[in-house]
Scaffold this active site. Structure first.
Site, short mmCIF file in Angstrom:
data_model
loop_
_atom_site.label_atom_id
_atom_site.label_comp_id
_atom_site.label_asym_id
_atom_site.label_seq_id
_atom_site.Cartn_x
_atom_site.Cartn_y
_atom_site.Cartn_z
N SER A 29 -8.19 -4.74 5.06
CA SER A 29 -8.76 -4.43 3.74
C SER A 29 -9.17 -5.68 2.95
O SER A 29 -8.83 -5.82 1.78
CB SER A 29 -7.78 -3.57 2.92
OG SER A 29 -7.51 -2.37 3.59
N LEU B 191 10.56 -20.57 -4.52
CA LEU B 191 9.50 -19.75 -3.93
C LEU B 191 8.19 -19.87 -4.71
O LEU B 191 8.19 -19.84 -5.94
CB LEU B 191 9.97 -18.29 -3.96
CG LEU B 191 8.96 -17.21 -3.58
CD1 LEU B 191 8.75 -17.18 -2.07
CD2 LEU B 191 9.42 -15.83 -4.05
N ASN C 34 1.25 3.45 -2.90
CA ASN C 34 1.79 3.89 -4.20
C ASN C 34 1.30 5.29 -4.56
O ASN C 34 2.06 6.13 -5.03
CB ASN C 34 1.35 2.94 -5.32
CG ASN C 34 1.95 1.57 -5.19
OD1 ASN C 34 2.84 1.36 -4.37
ND2 ASN C 34 1.46 0.62 -5.99
N GLY C 35 0.00 5.52 -4.35
CA GLY C 35 -0.60 6.80 -4.72
C GLY C 35 0.00 7.94 -3.92
O GLY C 35 0.38 8.98 -4.48
N ARG C 36 0.12 7.74 -2.60
CA ARG C 36 0.68 8.81 -1.75
C ARG C 36 2.15 9.04 -2.05
O ARG C 36 2.63 10.18 -1.99
CB ARG C 36 0.47 8.45 -0.26
CG ARG C 36 -0.93 8.77 0.23
CD ARG C 36 -1.26 8.08 1.52
NE ARG C 36 -1.52 6.66 1.29
CZ ARG C 36 -1.58 5.74 2.26
NH1 ARG C 36 -1.35 6.09 3.50
NH2 ARG C 36 -1.86 4.50 1.97
N ASP D 174 0.82 -1.22 0.00
CA ASP D 174 0.00 0.00 0.00
C ASP D 174 0.86 1.26 0.00
O ASP D 174 1.98 1.26 0.50
CB ASP D 174 -0.92 -0.03 1.23
CG ASP D 174 -2.09 0.93 1.10
OD1 ASP D 174 -2.41 1.35 -0.05
OD2 ASP D 174 -2.69 1.27 2.13
N HIS E 171 2.50 3.50 -8.94
CA HIS E 171 2.28 2.07 -9.25
C HIS E 171 3.46 1.52 -10.04
O HIS E 171 3.88 0.38 -9.81
CB HIS E 171 0.97 1.89 -10.03
CG HIS E 171 -0.26 2.29 -9.25
ND1 HIS E 171 -0.48 1.87 -7.97
CD2 HIS E 171 -1.32 3.07 -9.59
CE1 HIS E 171 -1.64 2.37 -7.54
NE2 HIS E 171 -2.16 3.11 -8.50
#
Ligand code: IPE
Ligand code: IPE
Ligand code: MG
Length: 256
Positions: free
Chosen positions: A210, A145, A36-38, A34, A51
């Site tokens: 979320s 992985l 990316n936008g800010r 979480d 992003h």
């Protein structure tokens, strides 16, 4: 023989003190990527720039988890609620995903990474679904992985789909209601075959789940850090792993 064991223990202690090895490494790490936008907003850039930067963080974190020998890494990339974002952001995210899938295969193959996806894939554009299927197929025999992307994923949606599938099997007489237990139910979740996450990391300072892996995180250790996802790196991951190592996991019982 005794000498060899002692040397092995000393070398492990040395590695641990230098931060090269961990006494308790999570088998499965889940991350809510979480902020990316800010991150972009702080730089006066459009959200999509955040992003884009987030995708390079994905690459670095995948490589680091693979290097550390983590078994499973599940990344929350696009939630069922994210479809409600403005159209241009959703479209940009889909095209970034397409680019990622188009370029990532060699790296996945090089590191023996097995690729998987969870979520309501029906909602994704056809071309993306095809790329996802190809990547899953071409990496299915890899032994390193397991990287799972949560796309168009919401835990409530996943649980409802599982409830419907179980109800269907009961109604066609495959088994009785009394036979439904946690194991049978889990087999109808998208995460079938994957152990529950040991550690959840959420970046950006938000302290909420979320709609991520609600069933699977019943006993997951939660770790929140303030840095935005594009700034997350190996040092931030190490801080999370160090913190995880200090936890006492009791699963409802008492410490030994
Ligand atoms: C996470 O970053 C990426 C997705 C949810 C797709 P955000 O886009 O939520 O960034 P913030 O939280 O608005 O800063
Ligand atoms: C959660 O982040 C979803 C992903 C990281 C893909 P959001 O930014 O969508 O979550 P909220 O809105 O802050 O709860
Ligand atoms: Mg967000």
């Amino acid at each position: 023989m005794g000498r060899e064991i002692l040397d092995g223990v000393l070398s492990l202690v040395n590695d641990v003190s230098k931060g090269k090895a961990y006494m308790a490494l999570p088998e499965h790490i889940a991350i809510i990527m979480d902020g990316n936008g800010r991150w972009a907003q702080q730089r006066g850039l459009p959200r999509i720039a955040g992003h884009q930067q987030g995708v390079s963080t994905v690459r670095k974190v995948v490589e680091e988890c693979s290097r550390l020998g983590i078994g499973y890494l599940t990344l929350y990339a696009f939630s069922s609620e994210n479809w409600a974002r403005p159209d241009d952001e959703v479209q940009s995210l889909m095209s970034l995903l397409g680019q990622y899938l188009g370029t990532e295969l060699p790296l996945l193959v090089e590191h023996q990474i097995r690729f998987r996806v969870i979520g309501d894939l029906e909602k994704l554009p056809q071309a993306i679904r095809e790329s996802l299927n190809e990547t899953i197929e071409r990496t299915q025999h890899n032994r390193g992985l397991t990287l799972t992307l949560a796309l168009s994923y919401g835990a409530r949606d996943e649980l409802l789909r599982a409830v419907k599938a179980v109800a269907e099997e009961v109604s066609c007489g495959k088994y009785f209601i009394a036979d439904i237990d946690e194991e049978r139910f889990s087999e109808h979740l998208d995460t079938k075959g994957t152990p529950d996450p040991d550690l959840l990391i959420r970046t950006s300072g938000e302290m909420r789940i979320s709609n991520f892996l609600l069933w699977q995180m019943a006993y997951t250790e939660l770790y929140f850090c303030s840095c935005f996802w594009p700034d997350f790196d190996a040092a931030e991951l190490k801080a999370a792993l160090d913190d995880y190592e200090s936890r006492s996991r009791r699963f409802g019982t008492v410490s030994s």
